[in-house]
Design a protein around this motif. Structure first.
Motif, short mmCIF file in Angstrom:
data_model
loop_
_atom_site.label_atom_id
_atom_site.label_comp_id
_atom_site.label_asym_id
_atom_site.label_seq_id
_atom_site.Cartn_x
_atom_site.Cartn_y
_atom_site.Cartn_z
N ASP A 110 3.07 -11.76 26.25
CA ASP A 110 2.92 -10.21 26.08
C ASP A 110 1.04 -9.77 26.19
O ASP A 110 1.45 -8.71 26.97
CB ASP A 110 3.65 -9.55 24.80
CG ASP A 110 5.21 -9.86 24.95
OD1 ASP A 110 5.86 -10.22 26.04
OD2 ASP A 110 5.91 -10.05 24.38
N SER A 111 0.62 -10.25 25.37
CA SER A 111 -0.53 -9.98 25.94
C SER A 111 -1.79 -10.31 26.76
O SER A 111 -1.21 -10.68 27.70
CB SER A 111 -1.48 -11.03 24.25
OG SER A 111 -1.75 -11.72 25.02
N SER A 112 -2.57 -9.39 27.04
CA SER A 112 -3.36 -9.61 28.26
C SER A 112 -4.77 -10.86 27.98
O SER A 112 -5.02 -11.05 28.80
CB SER A 112 -4.40 -8.58 28.25
OG SER A 112 -5.04 -8.29 26.92
N GLU A 113 -4.17 -11.49 27.35
CA GLU A 113 -5.48 -12.48 26.49
C GLU A 113 -5.10 -13.65 27.98
O GLU A 113 -3.62 -13.88 27.96
CB GLU A 113 -5.09 -13.45 25.57
CG GLU A 113 -5.62 -15.31 25.50
CD GLU A 113 -6.93 -14.24 25.58
OE1 GLU A 113 -7.74 -15.60 25.97
OE2 GLU A 113 -7.75 -13.53 24.57
N PRO A 114 -6.09 -14.16 28.65
CA PRO A 114 -6.18 -14.89 29.35
C PRO A 114 -5.59 -16.44 29.71
O PRO A 114 -4.93 -17.33 30.30
CB PRO A 114 -7.09 -15.04 30.61
CG PRO A 114 -8.41 -14.80 29.61
CD PRO A 114 -7.48 -13.45 28.85
N HIS A 115 -5.69 -16.89 28.54
CA HIS A 115 -5.31 -18.27 27.97
C HIS A 115 -5.03 -18.47 26.86
O HIS A 115 -4.78 -17.33 26.22
CB HIS A 115 -7.12 -19.14 27.85
CG HIS A 115 -7.81 -19.03 28.71
ND1 HIS A 115 -9.34 -18.45 29.14
CD2 HIS A 115 -6.98 -19.68 30.65
CE1 HIS A 115 -9.38 -19.17 30.96
NE2 HIS A 115 -8.32 -19.61 31.01
N TRP A 116 -3.98 -19.56 26.25
CA TRP A 116 -3.00 -19.52 25.34
C TRP A 116 -3.98 -20.00 24.39
O TRP A 116 -4.97 -21.01 24.27
CB TRP A 116 -2.18 -21.13 25.50
CG TRP A 116 -1.19 -21.55 25.10
CD1 TRP A 116 -0.84 -20.89 23.48
CD2 TRP A 116 -0.01 -22.97 25.39
NE1 TRP A 116 -0.16 -21.60 23.08
CE2 TRP A 116 0.49 -22.81 23.71
CE3 TRP A 116 -0.06 -23.55 25.79
CZ2 TRP A 116 1.27 -23.83 23.52
CZ3 TRP A 116 0.64 -24.48 25.96
CH2 TRP A 116 1.48 -24.36 24.42
N LEU A 117 -3.70 -19.03 23.32
CA LEU A 117 -4.99 -19.29 22.23
C LEU A 117 -4.18 -19.93 20.89
O LEU A 117 -2.80 -19.55 20.93
CB LEU A 117 -5.17 -17.83 21.56
CG LEU A 117 -6.54 -17.13 22.11
CD1 LEU A 117 -6.26 -16.12 21.84
CD2 LEU A 117 -7.71 -18.04 21.99
N ARG A 118 -4.25 -20.74 20.32
CA ARG A 118 -3.97 -21.94 19.02
C ARG A 118 -3.08 -20.45 18.18
O ARG A 118 -4.06 -19.45 18.11
CB ARG A 118 -5.05 -22.59 18.20
CG ARG A 118 -4.37 -23.04 16.81
CD ARG A 118 -5.55 -23.59 16.32
NE ARG A 118 -4.44 -24.13 14.75
CZ ARG A 118 -5.21 -25.05 14.07
NH1 ARG A 118 -6.57 -26.13 14.67
NH2 ARG A 118 -4.77 -25.39 13.38
N ASP A 119 -2.36 -20.42 17.68
CA ASP A 119 -2.18 -19.68 16.18
C ASP A 119 -1.42 -18.08 17.45
O ASP A 119 -1.02 -17.92 16.41
CB ASP A 119 -2.69 -19.16 15.55
CG ASP A 119 -3.02 -20.59 15.09
OD1 ASP A 119 -2.35 -21.95 13.97
OD2 ASP A 119 -3.59 -20.83 13.83
N ALA A 120 -1.31 -18.26 18.77
CA ALA A 120 -0.72 -16.64 19.08
C ALA A 120 0.74 -16.99 19.62
O ALA A 120 0.84 -18.36 20.04
CB ALA A 120 -1.68 -16.40 20.48
N VAL A 121 1.38 -16.17 19.69
CA VAL A 121 3.03 -15.95 20.45
C VAL A 121 3.02 -16.27 21.51
O VAL A 121 2.47 -15.67 21.62
CB VAL A 121 3.48 -14.83 19.53
CG1 VAL A 121 4.68 -15.12 19.69
CG2 VAL A 121 3.55 -15.19 17.62
N VAL A 122 3.97 -16.94 22.02
CA VAL A 122 4.35 -17.47 23.07
C VAL A 122 5.59 -17.55 23.76
O VAL A 122 6.30 -18.11 22.59
CB VAL A 122 2.81 -18.54 23.94
CG1 VAL A 122 1.76 -18.92 23.87
CG2 VAL A 122 3.70 -20.05 23.24
#
Length: 212
Positions: free
Chosen positions: A146-158
């Motif tokens: 849901d976030s605007s982050e362009p790349h998959w981050l460790r520990d981020a919800v996906v």
């Protein structure tokens, strides 16, 4: 290659190289999931990790393919997955909406789904299928968040969305009995919901390739 020595080597890499990579990372809150990384995926709702093993679903009601479960113990080699994507070199960051395949380290099979009923909740079955030389579109998942982050981050919800069916990889607290007591059901379902949220946690995260 599926030999015991190859698996042992991968586990050694995880235990020895993984911590070293984490220590060298200047900002651990922004470690990127990259192609080739070995990761564990933890369900945000249950805190169980995505797991597989040489136990098959039953024929008839199930597909007979290798089962996939949620497992509360986080230190099992059967919970390691390699992130792969078409024409994606090792170290390339995974973008929002990118299609990936997750290969089970211990058995070399792919995280898969199809129109069989899941054994406990009668949703869509999630299994492991194929090998190094065999894969199909049922192994493809789109990574979204849901976030605007362009790349998959460790520990981020996906969320992981199955390409063929549009269903979300999910986990809940419904438990199996014998022969895998304590394991919970992994399934796919069309609704997003809290059961469809995942985090990439411990593993070996290859450094991001510099842009050409």
């Amino acid at each position: 290659m599926r030999s015991g020595s190859a698996l042992l080597l991968l586990v050694v890499i995880l235990l020895l190289v993984g911590p070293a990579l984490a220590e060298e990372e200047p900002d651990v809150d922004h470690v990127l999931v990259t192609c080739g990384s070995l990761i564990k995926l933890e369900a945000d709702k249950t805190r169980h990790v995505l797991h597989s093993h040489e136990v098959s679903y039953g024929y008839g009601r199930g597909s007979g393919q290798q089962s996939v479960t949620g497992y509360p113990e986080k230190d099992q080699a059967g919970s390691l997955w390699v992130v792969r994507s078409e024409n994606c070199r090792q170290g390339t960051a995974i973008s929002k909406g990118q299609e990936v395949r997750l290969q089970h380290v211990a058995t070399r099979r792919w995280l898969h789904s199809h129109l069989f009923a899941s054994p406990l909740s009668n949703n869509q079955e999630v299994s492991c299928f194929g090998d190094d030389a065999t894969s199909d579109t049922g192994d493809v998942w789109r990574v979204d968040w849901d976030s605007s982050e362009p790349h998959w981050l460790r520990d981020a919800v996906v969320r992981l969305v199955h390409k063929d069916t549009g269903a979300y990889l999910s986990n809940h607290n419904v438990k199996y009995q014998r022969p895998i007591p304590g394991h919970t059901e992994i399934f796919a379902v069309k609704q997003k919901g809290p059961h469809a949220l995942w985090r990439a946690t411990e593993g070996v995260y290859f450094p991001t390739r510099a842009e050409a």
